[in-house]
Design an enzyme around this catalytic site. Structure first.
Site, short mmCIF file in Angstrom:
data_model
loop_
_atom_site.label_atom_id
_atom_site.label_comp_id
_atom_site.label_asym_id
_atom_site.label_seq_id
_atom_site.Cartn_x
_atom_site.Cartn_y
_atom_site.Cartn_z
N HIS A 131 -4.40 -2.97 34.75
CA HIS A 131 -5.24 -1.82 35.01
C HIS A 131 -6.69 -2.33 34.97
O HIS A 131 -7.31 -2.35 34.10
CB HIS A 131 -4.87 -0.74 34.02
CG HIS A 131 -5.48 0.61 34.37
ND1 HIS A 131 -5.03 1.76 34.00
CD2 HIS A 131 -6.86 0.93 34.80
CE1 HIS A 131 -5.86 2.64 34.41
NE2 HIS A 131 -6.87 2.25 34.87
N HIS B 61 -10.31 -1.76 37.82
CA HIS B 61 -10.81 -1.54 39.04
C HIS B 61 -11.68 -2.65 39.15
O HIS B 61 -12.90 -2.77 38.50
CB HIS B 61 -11.60 -0.09 38.85
CG HIS B 61 -10.38 0.88 38.36
ND1 HIS B 61 -9.91 1.83 39.42
CD2 HIS B 61 -9.92 1.44 37.42
CE1 HIS B 61 -9.10 2.60 38.76
NE2 HIS B 61 -9.19 2.42 37.30
N HIS C 207 -2.58 6.95 38.16
CA HIS C 207 -3.56 7.63 37.08
C HIS C 207 -2.83 8.86 36.78
O HIS C 207 -3.19 9.70 37.62
CB HIS C 207 -4.87 7.67 37.32
CG HIS C 207 -5.77 6.27 37.14
ND1 HIS C 207 -5.53 5.16 38.10
CD2 HIS C 207 -6.77 5.70 36.43
CE1 HIS C 207 -6.16 4.42 37.64
NE2 HIS C 207 -6.97 4.56 36.81
N GLU D 61 -4.70 11.00 31.74
CA GLU D 61 -5.75 10.56 31.32
C GLU D 61 -6.50 11.66 30.61
O GLU D 61 -6.62 12.09 29.43
CB GLU D 61 -6.78 9.66 32.33
CG GLU D 61 -7.80 9.18 31.62
CD GLU D 61 -8.80 8.15 32.76
OE1 GLU D 61 -8.55 8.64 33.91
OE2 GLU D 61 -9.70 7.68 32.25
N ASP E 144 -9.65 -1.63 32.36
CA ASP E 144 -9.90 -0.58 33.18
C ASP E 144 -11.35 -0.70 33.87
O ASP E 144 -11.33 -1.24 35.08
CB ASP E 144 -10.02 0.73 32.37
CG ASP E 144 -10.11 2.08 33.07
OD1 ASP E 144 -9.70 2.08 34.21
OD2 ASP E 144 -10.14 3.21 32.59
N ASP E 145 -12.36 -0.54 33.29
CA ASP E 145 -13.72 -0.70 34.10
C ASP E 145 -14.64 -1.46 32.97
O ASP E 145 -15.51 -0.93 32.32
CB ASP E 145 -14.35 0.70 34.39
CG ASP E 145 -13.36 1.50 35.35
OD1 ASP E 145 -13.42 0.94 36.70
OD2 ASP E 145 -12.96 2.41 34.74
N1 HPA Z 1 -9.82 7.01 35.73
C1 HPA Z 1 -9.95 7.51 37.21
N2 HPA Z 1 -10.59 6.86 38.02
C2 HPA Z 1 -11.10 5.86 37.83
C3 HPA Z 1 -11.08 5.22 36.73
C4 HPA Z 1 -10.35 6.01 35.54
O1 HPA Z 1 -10.70 5.41 34.29
N3 HPA Z 1 -11.82 4.12 36.70
C5 HPA Z 1 -12.27 3.87 37.98
N4 HPA Z 1 -11.71 5.06 38.72
ZN ZN Z 2 -8.41 3.44 35.75
#
Ligand code: HPA
Ligand code: ZN
Length: 326
Positions: free
Chosen positions: A16, A18, A196, A199, A277-278
């Protein structure tokens, strides 16, 4: 006691990530200069100060603005190789990265430019670090179904290089059902499916992702725990969850890592994996996520072995490639 070298050296897959979220402020500045793009920041410190979001939407506004410096295939190549080098240093031997074509095509950057840059970065990373990489193309859920279908059409000639489709961006108000048809088309084209869900969105979005998108893997999934029957179903179906602790903390999905549900997930028999994630926006790469969980007393050495093993079990590697990784 978990030693840092144990966290670093244990082979792991990241599922996971991006790629646009791995754009570090230093590279953002370098690309802005190279492409003569103006960004609303004077310095790297300025950028970091702006990263004080406390929900998904505030983060996404900054994340999409940051992506505007990505213009050429070389930019996507440089973005990707920087992440692969960083991941390899963390003991990542396999990674399945998300990319968001619509973030770029809506700014006039052709789909092919994104693909050419990412693929050349992947080839270089394989040669330099021996890391294996799969690509997952995400649809932006705040855009409509037509835009997702147009993106799928642009991807047609690249399908042999793409392993799956995903669903990201603003979750609340954009349920998985909105994309049932484009996910069905992707499945018919032989692509794997992830989304996703849970969340910020309710457990019902996770149910939709399972039943209407036929997902092979669930991204985040935290809020599934609010529904005992759903949690039991995820365990029974051996659904992989790609959990992102530092992201959860930054976006206030959890108020404190001491309250992170990773151990409850493991106790419920869920196939949990740990991911960044990011990383450029959430304060750390994959091992920083493991370290933070250890520091919060959330995972043991045995849990780390389970989490690393789960990352390969939950990957989309074909059996012959999987066998070389575990
Ligand atoms: N959630 C949803 N969209 C996203 C995320 C995330 O954590 N990171 C980049 N796009
Ligand atoms: Zn994500």
């Amino acid at each position: 006691m978990v030693h840092d070298t144990f966290i670093t050296n244990i082979p792991k897959a990241e599922l996971h990530l991006h790629i646009e979220g791995s754009l570090e402020p230093e590279l953002m500045f370098r690309l802005a200069k190279r492409n003569r793009i103006s960004i609303p920041f004077q310095s790297v410190e300025d950028v970091k100060k702006a990263y004080n979001f406390n929900n998904l939407q505030d983060f996404l506004d900054i994340y999409y603005a940051g992506a505007s410096v990505l213009q050429t295939a070389e930019d996507f190549h440089d973005l990707a190789t920087a992440y692969f080098a960083r991941a390899a240093a963390d003991g990542v031997t396999h990674t399945e990265i998300f990319f968001d074509p619509q973030t770029h095509t809506t700014r006039g950057i052709p789909f092919d430019v994104v693909m050419e840059g990412l693929l050349s970065g992947i080839a270089e990373a394989k040669a330099q670090h021996g890391i294996s990489v799969l690509l997952i193309m995400c649809f932006l859920r705040h855009l409509d179904e037509d835009s997702a279908f147009a993106t799928f059409k642009s991807a047609e000639k690249w399908i042999p290089h793409i392993s799956g489709v995903g669903l990201d961006s603003s979750e609340l108000g954009h349920p998985p059902s909105k994309f049932a048809r484009v996910f069905a088309a992707a499945g018919s084209a032989g692509l794997m499916r992830v989304a996703h869900a849970g969340e910020e969105g309710p457990p019902s979005y996770v149910v939709e992702a399972l039943d209407l998108l036929n997902i092979n893997r669930l991204d985040h999934g935290n809020r599934a725990l609010e529904d005992a029957a759903l949690t039991a179903r995820l365990a029974r179906e051996a659904m992989t969850l790609t959990v992102c602790p530092l992201s959860n903390l930054k976006l206030c999905v959890v108020d404190n890592l001491n309250n992170h549900p990773v151990n409850r997930m493991l106790d419920a028999g869920l196939r949990v994996t740990i991911n960044s994630d990011d990383p450029a926006y959430f304060g750390g790469y994959i091992n920083d996520n493991f370290r933070a969980l250890v520091a919060a007393g959330k995972v043991s050495r045995e849990d780390i072995i389970t989490l690393a093993r789960n990352s390969f079990l939950g990957s989309f590697l074909k059996d012959e490639d999987l066998a070389t990784q575990i």
